[in-house]
Structures are given as structure tokens and as C-alpha cells.
Design a protein around this motif. Structure first.
Motif, mmCIF file in Angstrom:
data_model
loop_
_atom_site.group_PDB
_atom_site.id
_atom_site.type_symbol
_atom_site.label_atom_id
_atom_site.label_comp_id
_atom_site.label_asym_id
_atom_site.label_seq_id
_atom_site.Cartn_x
_atom_site.Cartn_y
_atom_site.Cartn_z
ATOM 1 N N LEU A 97 0.827 -1.208 0.000
ATOM 2 C CA LEU A 97 0.000 0.000 0.000
ATOM 3 C C LEU A 97 0.863 1.260 0.000
ATOM 4 O O LEU A 97 0.625 2.190 -0.781
ATOM 5 N N THR A 98 1.880 1.302 0.861
ATOM 6 C CA THR A 98 2.734 2.494 0.939
ATOM 7 C C THR A 98 3.511 2.696 -0.355
ATOM 8 O O THR A 98 3.778 3.829 -0.751
ATOM 9 N N GLY A 99 3.886 1.587 -1.022
ATOM 10 C CA GLY A 99 4.558 1.717 -2.316
ATOM 11 C C GLY A 99 3.665 2.361 -3.354
ATOM 12 O O GLY A 99 4.107 3.207 -4.141
ATOM 13 N N MET A 100 2.380 1.984 -3.354
ATOM 14 C CA MET A 100 1.426 2.587 -4.292
ATOM 15 C C MET A 100 1.212 4.067 -3.968
ATOM 16 O O MET A 100 1.162 4.913 -4.870
ATOM 17 N N LEU A 101 1.107 4.378 -2.677
ATOM 18 C CA LEU A 101 0.882 5.768 -2.283
ATOM 19 C C LEU A 101 2.091 6.639 -2.572
ATOM 20 O O LEU A 101 1.955 7.817 -2.915
ATOM 21 N N ALA A 102 3.305 6.067 -2.422
ATOM 22 C CA ALA A 102 4.518 6.846 -2.680
ATOM 23 C C ALA A 102 4.573 7.324 -4.130
ATOM 24 O O ALA A 102 5.102 8.399 -4.419
ATOM 25 N N ALA A 103 4.024 6.529 -5.047
ATOM 26 C CA ALA A 103 4.013 6.930 -6.455
ATOM 27 C C ALA A 103 3.040 8.071 -6.718
ATOM 28 O O ALA A 103 3.125 8.725 -7.760
ATOM 29 N N LEU A 104 2.123 8.312 -5.786
ATOM 30 C CA LEU A 104 1.106 9.356 -5.976
ATOM 31 C C LEU A 104 1.252 10.503 -4.990
ATOM 32 O O LEU A 104 0.378 11.369 -4.923
ATOM 33 N N ASN A 105 2.356 10.525 -4.208
ATOM 34 C CA ASN A 105 2.438 11.503 -3.121
ATOM 35 C C ASN A 105 2.449 12.942 -3.605
ATOM 36 O O ASN A 105 2.058 13.850 -2.884
ATOM 37 N N ARG A 106 2.909 13.177 -4.844
ATOM 38 C CA ARG A 106 2.940 14.553 -5.342
ATOM 39 C C ARG A 106 1.530 15.104 -5.570
ATOM 40 O O ARG A 106 1.350 16.307 -5.743
ATOM 41 N N PHE A 107 0.513 14.234 -5.599
ATOM 42 C CA PHE A 107 -0.874 14.669 -5.784
ATOM 43 C C PHE A 107 -1.639 14.757 -4.462
ATOM 44 O O PHE A 107 -2.799 15.145 -4.462
ATOM 45 N N ILE A 108 -1.003 14.379 -3.357
ATOM 46 C CA ILE A 108 -1.723 14.268 -2.079
ATOM 47 C C ILE A 108 -1.270 15.367 -1.131
ATOM 48 O O ILE A 108 -0.106 15.423 -0.720
ATOM 49 N N SER A 109 -2.180 16.263 -0.778
ATOM 50 C CA SER A 109 -1.877 17.336 0.163
ATOM 51 C C SER A 109 -1.655 16.761 1.559
ATOM 52 O O SER A 109 -2.392 15.888 2.008
ATOM 53 N N LYS A 110 -0.611 17.263 2.238
ATOM 54 C CA LYS A 110 -0.271 16.813 3.595
ATOM 55 C C LYS A 110 -0.180 15.279 3.643
ATOM 56 O O LYS A 110 -0.771 14.619 4.496
ATOM 57 N N PHE A 111 0.585 14.750 2.697
ATOM 58 C CA PHE A 111 0.712 13.304 2.546
ATOM 59 C C PHE A 111 1.207 12.643 3.836
ATOM 60 O O PHE A 111 0.684 11.608 4.262
ATOM 61 N N ALA A 112 2.233 13.234 4.473
ATOM 62 C CA ALA A 112 2.807 12.626 5.678
ATOM 63 C C ALA A 112 1.800 12.581 6.821
ATOM 64 O O ALA A 112 1.730 11.605 7.571
ATOM 65 N N ASN A 113 0.990 13.640 6.975
ATOM 66 C CA ASN A 113 -0.030 13.642 8.026
ATOM 67 C C ASN A 113 -1.099 12.578 7.770
ATOM 68 O O ASN A 113 -1.521 11.877 8.687
ATOM 69 N N ARG A 114 -1.518 12.460 6.519
ATOM 70 C CA ARG A 114 -2.573 11.495 6.196
ATOM 71 C C ARG A 114 -2.090 10.051 6.356
ATOM 72 O O ARG A 114 -2.884 9.169 6.688
#
Length: 492
Positions: A97-114
Motif C-alpha cells: 500500500l505504501t509503495g502505491m501511495l509513494a508513487a502518488l504523493n505529489r498529488f496528495i496534500s499533507k501526505f505525511a499527516n494522512r
């Protein structure tokens, strides 16, 4: 590819390995841009796969993202895949899951908090426990990806705006461009570690404040800023920089001198002291940015300062020795490069013995030499007299060597190492059976099974190698005439 299009990358061409996009700001200019690219390809004798080319498109997928006229969007396939995601049940699924999210982190606001709660599940000391809070964070991510924003495309020389938000656990940044309305360009998000690990050395509070000031100045200097405003909650640091206080401590003097030296690189620098509670303004700015443009993300680099920015001062204690000491000749040699007059006597008195020896080299089996010979032979065939290009051709030759079947083992070096055959580019272009039937989940399971059988795979290769060597020996020995000799026979 990068060298071929170095003058056009970032302007009309984007390249990633063997994928390429030719882009134009205006539709009428696109044909001319295509002609220039085709001239370069023709000059280097490269051909394109017509089945994979698409011309005159307004939007298309590139490296997993959807490129449109307004900017970059998350691929619809990725959005659908995110909607189908189920809560992970073990650490391995969390990693996926984290690998998939890492590929999209530039589109996710406050990625680290979420993603903070999800990433904590990977810590061994914490253990895996999926609770209601994790489930809410997971559902929030899925909902967000369903309405992920479009990242706006930049114009050369355009001014950008950056908003920073720092929470207890993370630092978040959004980069915006103003085109009548502020549009997101990039999101950056970074988990923060404890303060002790951000400074890799012991420091007083005032030293830590100076290090924070210097780190901030280095960042804005790298960004090319000319006019800088600095807000700090350290009354001492601000007063010393403004000249209201005099620095008396030697280390504070060095920090102040370095800070003023760095500030001299800017056109103007404004330094103000604010109360600790007013630091929340940074979070308000980031919240304002999120409300102006639909949320969008990226990655913030948190600098680790391993050692003080100022040089460490060595404490020197002078010791005088009234009487002669055995250390005197050593000290004279180290400080003044003065050796004793009688070197042999000095060496004998210190117990120094000169012994001669020769190096011993272990006997090899010639395998490295044979491999190097095959690689050099492959390079010679590809270079055709142009010896200066061997460094460029070496990766291709190595790839060919690693994926070519060896007659002695019946396997390729790649399969003996990893337990499976590599998928070569030709298979992808021709869409072989392996490529056409590829399924990510099944492939992962098959790869794990192959790794379990890797030792048996290598043993079989060793057996085939021994059999091959025996065949060679028999063929060679066929031409040998056997003659037997006894002790005392004369042999010419």
C-alpha cells in the motif's frame, strides 16, 4: 537518449529510458518540433515502433500519469485501483500500500499527516495493529484520490509561491503558480524525526537556533531568492543579527559572523522576532493555499545537520618537561620533521625492525578472466573501431552477456542469480506470451516460489557444467595416444 536530446529536454522533449514525449505549446508549432526530433533520430540511426506511436493527441498517459493541456493528472486506472483497495491485513500488504501511495504523493496534500498512522505499522517495535483510526485514515486517502487535483504546468521564468505548514509530526509544502488564480504545481510532505536526530551533535538552545537560521538561509539561497524575510522566536539570535545585542561568547561570535556572511549573498534580508505562538501563521498560510486550489502534494527535504556549521575549536594545553624523555625524538619528528642523527641507533633503541617480505597471490580458477574475455569480445563487435564509445556500449554488452544462454550450464547468468529469466525489451515490443499474460499478484507469488527453488536451480546448473566438462575432456582425450612408463625409463 538523454545525450541525444539534451538541447530539447525540458522544452519540447521529455525522455525516460526508451519512452519519449514530444510536446508543443502551440498546435501550429508541433509539426516543426516533430521534424527536429526526427532529424536527430535519423542522424543517430534510430527507429521508432510505429505501433506504439501516437501523433497529434491532446492528452495521453506517460510514466503512469495522464498528461493533458492543463497539466498532469492521476491516471484513471490508478484511481480505480485505489478505489478497489482493501484494508491491509499484515505488514507485507502495508508495504504494498505504501509503495502505491509513494508513487502518488505529489498529488496528495499533507501526505505525511494522512499516512502517519499507516507508516507507523511498519515499525517493528510498534507491531501490526489495524484499528479504527487506521481505517479512517485509509478511507480518507481513498476519498481524496478520487478527487485528486490537476498539477499545473510551469512557464519558463514564472514566479512561484510556496506555502509551508509544520505540524508536530510532519512538514508540508505546496508550490503554486498565479495565473489569475493560484494553481498547484507540486506538493511536498516529509515526516519529521525527533529534534535530537535533526542535529547530529550536542548543541545549546542558542546554537540550535543559529543552526536553524543558517539551514533556512542555505535553502532559500539554493532556490535563487534575492529578497528574504526571516521570522524567528529566538530573541537573542534576532537581537544579535540586528545589532541590538553584542555577541560575547566565542561560539556565538562565530555563528553571528557566518550568518551575516550568508545574508550578504541576498539583496535584502529582513529579520524579525515573533512570539512562539505566532508560528501557527505558517500553518494558516498552508490552509489558505489548500482552500484556494484543491489540495495537491510533493516531497520536502528535511536537512540533517551532522556537525556544527562553524569550525570546532581545539583546546591546546602546553606541557613542559624539565628532563629528557623517550618521547622527545618522536615529538621533534612530528612537529619539526627532525630525525635523530644516527637513524639506525634510533631505530634500534625504539625496537624497530626492518623485515622484507613478498606478496602472495591466491590461485584463481580463470573464471573472471574468461568472463572479461567474453565482454571485451562483445565490445569489439559493437564498437567497430570507435574505441571512444566503449563506456556507452558497456551496459548493452553486459546485459547481452547476462541474458544469453550458456552452453556449459544450459542457463543464463541472470537466471542462475535471480532464479528467473529476465524480460528483455524485445519481448515487450513483440508482446510475448509472458508479457501478454502478466499479472502483478500472480507474478509476485511465482517469484517467491522461484526463490525457494533457487538453490536446486543452481545445483542443476552445476551438474550440467560438470557433465559438459567431462564431454570436453573425453573429446580432447580421443586424440591422445596413451603410453605407459615405468620407473627408470628414459624419456626424451
Amino acid at each position: 537518449m538523454m545525450r541525444m536530446f539534451r538541447d530539447k529536454i525540458g522544452r519540447t522533449v521529455e525522455v525516460y529510458i526508451d519512452d519519449m514525449v514530444i510536446k508543443s505549446k502551440q498546435e501550429g508549432q508541433h509539426v516543426d518540433d516533430l521534424k527536429e526530433v526526427f532529424e536527430i533520430l535519423r542522424r543517430h540511426r534510430l527507429r521508432l515502433n510505429a505501433d506504439k506511436c501516437a501523433f497529434g493527441v491532446g492528452s495521453d498517459k506517460f510514466l503512469g500519469y495522464l498528461i493533458i493541456e492543463r497539466g498532469i493528472e492521476v491516471s484513471p486506472d490508478q484511481i480505480e485501483a485505489a478505489k478497489r483497495l482493501k484494508p491491509p491485513g499484515n505488514p507485507k500488504e502495508v508495504q504494498k500500500l505504501t509503495g502505491m501511495l509513494a508513487a502518488l504523493n505529489r498529488f496528495i496534500s499533507k501526505f505525511a499527516n494522512r499516512c502517519q498512522l499507516i507508516y507507523q505499522l511498519l515499525k517493528k517495535w510498534k507491531g501490526f495493529r489495524w484499528d479504527e483510526e487506521c481505517d479512517r485514515a485509509f478511507q480518507d486517502l481513498k476519498d481524496y484520490l478520487g478527487r485528486a487535483p490537476t498539477l499545473s504546468a510551469l512557464e519558463p521564468g514564472e514566479d512561484l509561491y510556496m506555502y509551508l505548514s509544520v505540524s508536530e509530526h510532519a512538514a508540508n509544502v505546496v508550490l503554486l503558480r498565479d495565473n489569475g488564480a493560484q494553481l498547484p504545481v507540486y506538493y511536498i510532505s516529509k515526516m519529521l524525526v525527533d529534534a535530537e536526530t535533526r542535529l547530529g551533535f550536542r548543541a545549546s538552545n542558542n546554537e540550535a537556533e543559529y543552526e536553524a537560521l543558517l539551514a533556512g538561509l542555505r535553502v532559500v539561497m539554493d532556490l535563487g531568492a534575492k529578497e528574504v524575510e526571516v521570522y524567528s522566536d529566538s530573541f537573542l539570535v534576532v537581537s544579535q543579527v540586528q545589532g541590538n545585542f553584542e555577541a560575547k561568547d566565542p561560539r556565538m561570535i562565530e555563528y553571528l559572523q557566518l550568518a551575516k556572511q550568508m545574508m550578504g549573498n541576498f539583496v535584502t534580508v529582513k529579520v524579525e522576532q515573533i512570539a512562539w505562538g505566532q508560528n501557527r501563521n505558517a500553518d494558516s498560510l498552508a490552509t489558505l493555499a489548500s482552500s484556494i486550489a484543491d489540495e495537491v502534494p510533493w516531497l520536502l527535504k528535511v536537512e540533517l545537520v551532522p556537525e556544527p556549521s562553524i569550525a570546532a575549536r581545539a583546546l591546546v594545553l602546553q606541557v613542559t618537561e624539565a628532563e629528557k624523555c623517550w618521547m622527545d625524538p618522536i615529538i621533534d619528528f612530528l612537529l619539526e620533521d627532525r630525525a635523530p642523527k644516527d637513524e639506525k641507533e634510533a631505530a634500534r633503541s625504539f625496537g624497530i625492525r626492518n623485515r622484507y617480505s613478498t606478496l602472495a597471490y591466491h590461485q584463481s580458477n580463470g573464471q573472471a578472466e574468461a568472463t572479461n574475455k567474453a565482454i571485451v569480445c562483445g565490445l569489439k563487435k559493437r564498437l567497430e573501431g570507435a574505441k571512444g564509445r566503449w563506456a556507452e556500449e558497456l551496459p548493452s554488452v553486459l546485459w547481452a552477456y547476462q541474458t544469453t544462454l550458456r552452453r556449459s550450464t544450459g542457463e543464463t547468468p541472470f537466471s542462475v542469480t535471480y532464479g528467473a529469466e529476465a524480460v528483455i525489451p524485445a519481448e515487450v515490443n513483440l508482446c510475448s506470451a509472458r508479457v501478454a499474460g502478466f499479472a502483478s499478484d500472480e507474478n509476485e507469488e511465482l517469484m517467491a516460489r522461484e526463490l525457494n527453488l533457487l538453490k536446486e536451480h543452481r545445483d542443476m546448473a552445476t551438474i550440467r557444467l560438470a557433465e559438459y566438462q567431462q564431454k570436453l575432456a573425453r573429446r580432447y582425450n580421443r586424440a591422445v595416444r596413451r603410453r605407459e612408463f615405468a620407473a627408470g625409463d628414459l624419456v626424451l
